[in-house]
Design a protein around this motif. Structure first.
Motif, mmCIF file in Angstrom:
data_model
loop_
_atom_site.group_PDB
_atom_site.id
_atom_site.type_symbol
_atom_site.label_atom_id
_atom_site.label_comp_id
_atom_site.label_asym_id
_atom_site.label_seq_id
_atom_site.Cartn_x
_atom_site.Cartn_y
_atom_site.Cartn_z
ATOM 1 N N LYS A 1 -9.687 2.286 1.399
ATOM 2 C CA LYS A 1 -8.892 1.756 0.292
ATOM 3 C C LYS A 1 -9.444 2.173 -1.072
ATOM 4 C CE LYS A 1 -6.880 -2.051 2.790
ATOM 5 N NZ LYS A 1 -6.907 -3.477 3.110
ATOM 6 N N HIS B 1 2.292 7.998 2.968
ATOM 7 C CA HIS B 1 2.675 6.594 2.822
ATOM 8 C C HIS B 1 4.182 6.471 2.624
ATOM 9 C CE1 HIS B 1 -1.643 6.398 2.058
ATOM 10 N NE2 HIS B 1 -1.586 5.094 2.222
ATOM 11 N N HIS C 1 0.843 -1.205 0.000
ATOM 12 C CA HIS C 1 0.000 0.000 0.000
ATOM 13 C C HIS C 1 0.880 1.258 0.000
ATOM 14 C CE1 HIS C 1 -4.129 1.943 1.162
ATOM 15 N NE2 HIS C 1 -3.642 2.393 0.016
ATOM 16 N N TRP D 1 -3.371 2.562 -7.341
ATOM 17 C CA TRP D 1 -3.550 1.619 -6.233
ATOM 18 C C TRP D 1 -5.043 1.403 -5.940
ATOM 19 C CZ3 TRP D 1 -5.664 0.099 -1.802
ATOM 20 C CH2 TRP D 1 -5.027 -0.940 -1.091
ATOM 21 N N GLY E 1 -8.203 6.274 -0.429
ATOM 22 C CA GLY E 1 -7.400 5.059 -0.506
ATOM 23 C C GLY E 1 -6.155 5.203 -1.355
ATOM 24 N N TYR F 1 -7.470 -1.854 -6.549
ATOM 25 C CA TYR F 1 -8.167 -2.467 -5.414
ATOM 26 C C TYR F 1 -9.622 -2.745 -5.778
ATOM 27 C CZ TYR F 1 -10.536 -2.921 -0.919
ATOM 28 O OH TYR F 1 -11.321 -3.367 0.112
#
Lengths: 333, 265
Positions: B217, A155, A116, B95, B222, B99
């Motif tokens: 997410k 992140h 992630h 990302w 997310g 997902y």
């Protein structure tokens, strides 16, 4: 534990380091200096000789982290991703860079999904925000019509693939010191599902249009496949590789791996020579970031002249032989 | 052989016009199309279906209007389509997009193969395919230029993949995910019957609730990455242009002098 360190993934082929590994170290060096942290060159390959790994130190790395195993000789996305995710989990780097090559653009999205982590593709510019330590990533998008600046504020690690040939390697400095740390391949990293069972070389020659300093490309104006011999001669004089527009590839005059443009490859050479290419937006998207662009075309209104640093309006069948003769006389080594 | 093809609706960028005075893209009247590089995945899926049976399902995440892209795929021969649409999906990076697509693929289930285009011509990342394979933990081959063989009995296939040095051949157990390049196939045009079927097709629309997607997410929330600035680089260089008609030798002389000045010869 806080994330620290800049990692640059080295690429190997046939047991040798590829030049993109050194370009990436030049990028990583600048970032590590701004962040005040270590630059680590990460090698995932079959066992490599010490002097080959030492070369990464001479090219800017503070440390080489070499994961070696026979299972890493072929690029298998799942196995390489297991190694990378495993190491990132244990050592927690702040920034992870890979070259935007076929393998880099496969491995990094695979690993980033599992972690992630934010990942920016095919960056042409990288910098650090000194206040937040965020990686400021610049990349072209929409066929090169825009430049987007991207960061991943919340992140870590911050991951990016970097366009090959978008920077020069640092000069070799044999006096640089650093540690070469070898890590044995762990059995739990092996993902045996996918196997490499064969390979074949690009039939035209080994060179690759994304990793050369000079691209000599031909388009519809070349009229037939045989005329590409003139481009190969010119490429020989300029130490370059022959590329082609979509039109030329669709007509079968060149193979798809040589196609430059939106539906082909993006190239950033020092010199791009466009011969008989009008310069449709789809083509410009793949080459307009070249350092120097040279064009030969019969139509003086062709859009290629808008982006050219030097253009000749004229019949390529007259100009090309003259140019080839001239360069042959130059005795260009 | 049941095949899933995730596709993307993109602006028609090959005809993008730039405003020469501002250097910005003229967006008026820019149409949405199926990402041109996804057409090769759609075509390859349809060819495999014709040879090995089964069906092809296309899916896309996008605004409600993205059903048009799915109908175009049906017109090319795909059987079913699923639209993933929800305000909560907005602002997704690769990302968060992957997902949602992976959750939808799990819900569809029963697939042997997932085929993706190499990349979308707007974002140009090529990340979503590998992202999905990682999310589903299925074998991945990227930049596939040809399919050598498919053995449905053994549940495996062998493919050729582009590298910097040529091509390499990989053997993958199914289910697997491939991202394919233009070289792999020649997309067919929609047929009249296909268009009729496309118009008549019921396309289910699934939102975050249907997928059991976790709120942190999906969409902007997310997404690890943030676009902080967009610039339009100037295209024009204003270089020297000479005419061969005024003397081809002089033109070539000037060119060679130019190259020498830049240290290129």
């Amino acid at each position: 534990m806080k994330h620290t360190g800049v990692w640059a993934l080295a690429e190997t082929h046939g047991g040798k380091l590829r030049d993109v590994s050194f370009e990436l170290l030049a990028r990583g060096r600048a970032l590590a200096d701004q962040l005040g942290c270590e630059l680590v060159s990460v090698v995932m390959a079959e066992p490599m000789p010490q002097e080959e790994l030492q070369e990464l130190i001479a090219r800017g790395a503070d440390r080489v982290l070499a994961v070696e195993g026979e299972a890493l000789g072929d690029f298998i996305a799942e196995t390489h991703s297991n190694v990378l995710c495993g190491l990132i989990g244990e050592r927690r780097p702040e920034v992870v860079l890979a070259a935007a090559t076929f393998n880099g653009r496969t491995l990094l999205p695979h690993a980033a999904m599992r972690l992630h982590a934010g990942l920016t593709a095919d960056c042409t510019g990288l910098a650090i925000d000194p206040d937040t330590r965020d990686l400021i990533q610049t990349r072209p998008a929409i066929g090169g019509n825009i430049l987007a600046t991207i960061k991943s504020p919340n992140h870590r690690p911050q991951m990016a693939t970097v366009r090959p040939k978008s920077t020069r390697p640092l000069p070799r400095d044999a006096a640089r010191t650093g540690e070469v740390e070898r890590v044995a391949f762990r059995p739990q990293w092996l993902d045996g599902r996918v196997r490499k069972i064969g390979e074949r070389a690009d039939q035209q020659d080994e060179a690759n249009i994304q990793e050369t300093d000079v691209v000599v490309a031909g388009g519809r104006g070349m009229k037939k496949a045989e005329h590409f011999a003139m481009l190969r001669e010119l490429a020989g004089h300029l130490h370059g590789v022959v590329g082609a527009s979509r039109d030329a590839v669709d007509r079968g005059w060149a193979v798809y791996p040589r196609q430059v443009g939106l539906s082909g490859k993006t190239v950033t050479p020092k010199l791009y020579v466009a011969v008989g290419i009008s310069g449709a937006i789809q083509h410009l998207a793949g080459m307009k970031t070249a350092d120097v662009i040279m064009a030969i075309n019969a139509d003086e209104d062709a859009p290629i002249f808008q982006v050219a640093d030097f253009g000749i309006v004229g019949d390529l069948f007259e100009v090309l032989p003259l140019l080839n003769d001239r360069l042959a006389q130059e005795g260009n080594p | 052989m049941n095949i899933l093809v995730p596709i993307k609706q993109v602006p028609e960028t090959s005809n993008v016009k730039m405003d020469p005075s501002t250097g910005t893209m003229i967006r008026d009247g820019v149409e949405s199309i199926v990402n041109p590089l996804d057409l090769y995945a759609i075509e390859t899926a349809n060819q495999l279906k014709e040879r090995h049976g089964g069906k092809v399902t296309v899916l896309t995440m996008g605004p409600p209007s993205a059903h048009k892209a799915l109908r175009e795929a049906i017109a090319m021969g795909c059987d079913d389509a699923v639209l993933l649409t929800d305000r909560a999906f907005a602002g997704a990076d690769t990302w968060a997009t992957a997902y949602v697509l992976a959750r939808a693929i799990e819900r569809i289930g029963g697939y042997d193969l997932i085929l993706c285009g190499e990349r979308a011509t707007d974002g140009d990342t090529g990340q979503v395919g590998p992202n999905i394979a990682a999310a589903l933990n299925i074998p991945l081959a990227t930049y596939v230029s040809g399919i050598e063989s498919v053995d449905t009995g053994r549940g495996e296939m062998s493919v050729w993949r582009m590298t910097e040095h040529g091509y390499e051949q990989l053997l993958l157990p199914l289910p697997a995910l491939l991202t394919v390049v233009k070289e792999i196939s020649f997309p067919r045009l929609p047929t009249l019957r296909g268009k009729q079927r496309a118009r008549a097709s019921e396309i289910p629309a699934w939102g975050a609730g249907d997928l059991g997607a976790e709120a942190d997410k999906i969409g902007l929330k997310g997404s690890p990455t943030r676009v902080v600035k967009i610039e339009s680089p100037k295209v024009t260089r204003g270089g020297t242009v000479v005419k061969a008609a005024d003397g081809p030798e002089q033109a070539v002389d000037q060119l060679v002098a130019f190259l020498r000045g830049r240290d290129l010869v």
